[in-house]
Design a protein around this motif. Structure first.
Motif, PDB file in Angstrom:
ATOM      1  N   ASP A 212     -13.985  -0.472   1.132  1.00  0.00           N
ATOM      2  CA  ASP A 212     -14.157  -1.180  -0.258  1.00  0.00           C
ATOM      3  C   ASP A 212     -12.987  -0.910  -1.129  1.00  0.00           C
ATOM      4  OD1 ASP A 212     -16.540  -2.323   0.634  1.00  0.00           O
ATOM      5  OD2 ASP A 212     -17.768  -0.740  -0.347  1.00  0.00           O
ATOM      6  N   LEU A 213     -12.843   0.375  -1.216  1.00  0.00           N
ATOM      7  CA  LEU A 213     -11.804   1.071  -2.417  1.00  0.00           C
ATOM      8  C   LEU A 213     -10.260   0.634  -1.702  1.00  0.00           C
ATOM      9  CD1 LEU A 213     -12.989   4.650  -2.643  1.00  0.00           C
ATOM     10  CD2 LEU A 213     -13.361   2.605  -4.250  1.00  0.00           C
ATOM     11  N   VAL A 214      -9.839   0.520  -0.494  1.00  0.00           N
ATOM     12  CA  VAL A 214      -8.931   0.229  -0.128  1.00  0.00           C
ATOM     13  C   VAL A 214      -8.461  -1.455  -0.229  1.00  0.00           C
ATOM     14  CG1 VAL A 214      -7.424  -0.703   2.246  1.00  0.00           C
ATOM     15  CG2 VAL A 214      -8.673   1.812   1.716  1.00  0.00           C
ATOM     16  N   ASP A 215      -9.538  -2.056  -0.140  1.00  0.00           N
ATOM     17  CA  ASP A 215      -9.724  -3.679  -0.380  1.00  0.00           C
ATOM     18  C   ASP A 215      -9.341  -3.775  -2.089  1.00  0.00           C
ATOM     19  OD1 ASP A 215     -10.033  -4.236   2.251  1.00  0.00           O
ATOM     20  OD2 ASP A 215     -11.934  -4.809   1.864  1.00  0.00           O
ATOM     21  N   GLN A 216      -9.998  -2.969  -2.830  1.00  0.00           N
ATOM     22  CA  GLN A 216      -9.836  -3.045  -4.355  1.00  0.00           C
ATOM     23  C   GLN A 216      -8.439  -2.773  -4.663  1.00  0.00           C
ATOM     24  OE1 GLN A 216     -12.604  -0.624  -6.087  1.00  0.00           O
ATOM     25  NE2 GLN A 216     -14.380  -1.703  -5.435  1.00  0.00           N
ATOM     26  N   GLN A 217      -8.058  -1.793  -3.903  1.00  0.00           N
ATOM     27  CA  GLN A 217      -6.677  -1.355  -4.265  1.00  0.00           C
ATOM     28  C   GLN A 217      -5.469  -2.430  -3.949  1.00  0.00           C
ATOM     29  OE1 GLN A 217      -5.269   1.290  -6.157  1.00  0.00           O
ATOM     30  NE2 GLN A 217      -3.537   0.678  -5.850  1.00  0.00           N
ATOM     31  N   ARG A 218      -5.550  -3.044  -2.726  1.00  0.00           N
ATOM     32  CA  ARG A 218      -4.889  -4.108  -2.146  1.00  0.00           C
ATOM     33  C   ARG A 218      -4.902  -5.182  -3.217  1.00  0.00           C
ATOM     34  NH1 ARG A 218      -6.230  -3.087   3.782  1.00  0.00           N
ATOM     35  NH2 ARG A 218      -4.444  -1.830   4.557  1.00  0.00           N
ATOM     36  N   MET A 219      -5.804  -5.639  -3.727  1.00  0.00           N
ATOM     37  CA  MET A 219      -6.027  -6.609  -4.641  1.00  0.00           C
ATOM     38  C   MET A 219      -5.425  -6.432  -6.070  1.00  0.00           C
ATOM     39  SD  MET A 219      -7.253  -9.615  -5.321  1.00  0.00           S
ATOM     40  CE  MET A 219      -8.246 -10.086  -3.813  1.00  0.00           C
ATOM     41  N   ARG A 220      -5.456  -5.222  -6.555  1.00  0.00           N
ATOM     42  CA  ARG A 220      -4.789  -4.547  -7.713  1.00  0.00           C
ATOM     43  C   ARG A 220      -3.245  -4.609  -7.722  1.00  0.00           C
ATOM     44  NH1 ARG A 220      -6.983   0.514  -8.017  1.00  0.00           N
ATOM     45  NH2 ARG A 220      -9.055  -0.533  -8.477  1.00  0.00           N
ATOM     46  N   GLU A 221      -2.837  -4.055  -6.243  1.00  0.00           N
ATOM     47  CA  GLU A 221      -1.444  -4.131  -6.216  1.00  0.00           C
ATOM     48  C   GLU A 221      -0.679  -5.381  -6.048  1.00  0.00           C
ATOM     49  OE1 GLU A 221      -1.012  -1.959  -2.831  1.00  0.00           O
ATOM     50  OE2 GLU A 221      -1.271  -0.024  -3.688  1.00  0.00           O
ATOM     51  N   LEU A 222      -1.785  -6.608  -5.279  1.00  0.00           N
ATOM     52  CA  LEU A 222      -1.310  -8.198  -5.344  1.00  0.00           C
ATOM     53  C   LEU A 222      -1.282  -8.629  -6.732  1.00  0.00           C
ATOM     54  CD1 LEU A 222      -0.754 -10.441  -3.345  1.00  0.00           C
ATOM     55  CD2 LEU A 222      -2.962 -10.886  -3.443  1.00  0.00           C
ATOM     56  N   GLN A 223      -2.183  -8.284  -7.660  1.00  0.00           N
ATOM     57  CA  GLN A 223      -2.311  -8.704  -9.003  1.00  0.00           C
ATOM     58  C   GLN A 223      -1.190  -8.391  -9.696  1.00  0.00           C
ATOM     59  OE1 GLN A 223      -6.004  -7.413 -10.043  1.00  0.00           O
ATOM     60  NE2 GLN A 223      -7.172  -9.435  -9.424  1.00  0.00           N
ATOM     61  N   GLU A 224      -0.719  -7.017  -9.665  1.00  0.00           N
ATOM     62  CA  GLU A 224       0.492  -6.435 -10.151  1.00  0.00           C
ATOM     63  C   GLU A 224       1.534  -7.169  -9.919  1.00  0.00           C
ATOM     64  OE1 GLU A 224      -0.037  -2.220  -9.737  1.00  0.00           O
ATOM     65  OE2 GLU A 224      -1.935  -2.033 -10.978  1.00  0.00           O
ATOM     66  N   ALA A 225       1.788  -7.295  -8.508  1.00  0.00           N
ATOM     67  CA  ALA A 225       2.900  -7.984  -8.111  1.00  0.00           C
ATOM     68  C   ALA A 225       3.231  -9.439  -8.306  1.00  0.00           C
ATOM     69  CB  ALA A 225       2.794  -8.052  -6.369  1.00  0.00           C
ATOM     70  N   ASN A 226       1.972 -10.031  -8.635  1.00  0.00           N
ATOM     71  CA  ASN A 226       2.289 -11.549  -9.112  1.00  0.00           C
ATOM     72  C   ASN A 226       2.433 -11.566 -10.509  1.00  0.00           C
ATOM     73  OD1 ASN A 226       1.382 -12.804  -6.495  1.00  0.00           O
ATOM     74  ND2 ASN A 226      -0.701 -12.917  -7.011  1.00  0.00           N
ATOM     75  N   ALA A 227       1.985 -10.645 -11.367  1.00  0.00           N
ATOM     76  CA  ALA A 227       2.272 -10.516 -12.805  1.00  0.00           C
ATOM     77  C   ALA A 227       3.453 -10.441 -13.103  1.00  0.00           C
ATOM     78  CB  ALA A 227       0.966  -9.332 -13.359  1.00  0.00           C
ATOM     79  N   ALA A 228       4.341  -9.255 -12.156  1.00  0.00           N
ATOM     80  CA  ALA A 228       5.711  -8.947 -12.544  1.00  0.00           C
ATOM     81  C   ALA A 228       6.696 -10.150 -11.948  1.00  0.00           C
ATOM     82  CB  ALA A 228       5.953  -7.725 -11.513  1.00  0.00           C
ATOM     83  N   LYS A 229       6.092 -10.700 -11.017  1.00  0.00           N
ATOM     84  CA  LYS A 229       6.794 -11.883 -10.601  1.00  0.00           C
ATOM     85  C   LYS A 229       6.782 -13.047 -11.510  1.00  0.00           C
ATOM     86  CE  LYS A 229       6.821 -14.547  -6.216  1.00  0.00           C
ATOM     87  NZ  LYS A 229       6.091 -14.914  -4.933  1.00  0.00           N
TER      88      LYS A 229
END
Length: 167
Positions: free
Chosen positions: A133-150
């Motif tokens: 659950d925590l790994v999935d949350q972290q991956r989602m957070r990283e994806l959101q941050e990457a999309n925001a930076a993009k």
């Protein structure tokens, strides 16, 4: 009652390990650098995690640590208890000797059951959250941050293009 750095660091390190183990064993020095946790402290924590069969270690070149179980089968409670993290809201450590009367005898304080129930609820909650659950949350957070930076980068490029076109 407070979760100390031992429990927080152990959970953080286990998330880091779970995120990266697909490419082989993960070194504690790499986790130490990424998470800003002392290497010697991680060695102590991972010794306990290994003894509780939550991680496996491989020695030698290319060695490091990997999860001993699937991340979905490891709970936050497993990690917390493996590193001997106390989770206790009572003043007595659950011994029911919270107060001392005028006669010197120990007894339960009036709020003992409240704090004991909180202890049970904390353990129930931590036992309901898996490492996956925590790994999935972290991956989602990283994806959101990457999309925001993009998105910011694209906005800057389109703003620069508009400035060039206007000139």
């Amino acid at each position: 009652m407070r979760l100390t750095t031992k429990g927080r660091f152990a959970v953080t390190a286990m998330i880091d390990l779970a995120l990266r183990q697909h490419s082989g064993p993960v070194t504690l020095s790499a986790i130490s650098q990424r998470q800003n946790i002392s290497l010697s402290y991680l060695e102590q924590l991972f010794g306990k995690l290994r003894r509780h069969e939550l991680v496996d270690s491989m020695r030698g070149p290319g060695g490091g640590y990997s999860l001993a179980k699937l991340a979905r089968h490891v709970t936050v409670a497993d990690i917390i208890f493996a590193v001997d993290e106390p989770l206790d809201a009572t003043d007595c450590g659950g011994k029911q000797d919270c107060t001392r009367g005028n006669d010197g005898k120990a007894g339960k304080c009036m709020t003992h059951e409240l704090w004991a129930t909180l202890n049970r609820k904390m353990v129930e909650y931590l036992d309901s959250v898996s490492l996956q659950d925590l790994v999935d949350q972290q991956r989602m957070r990283e994806l959101q941050e990457a999309n925001a930076a993009k998105s910011v980068l694209m906005d800057r490029r389109s703003g620069a293009a508009e400035s060039t076109a206007a000139a």
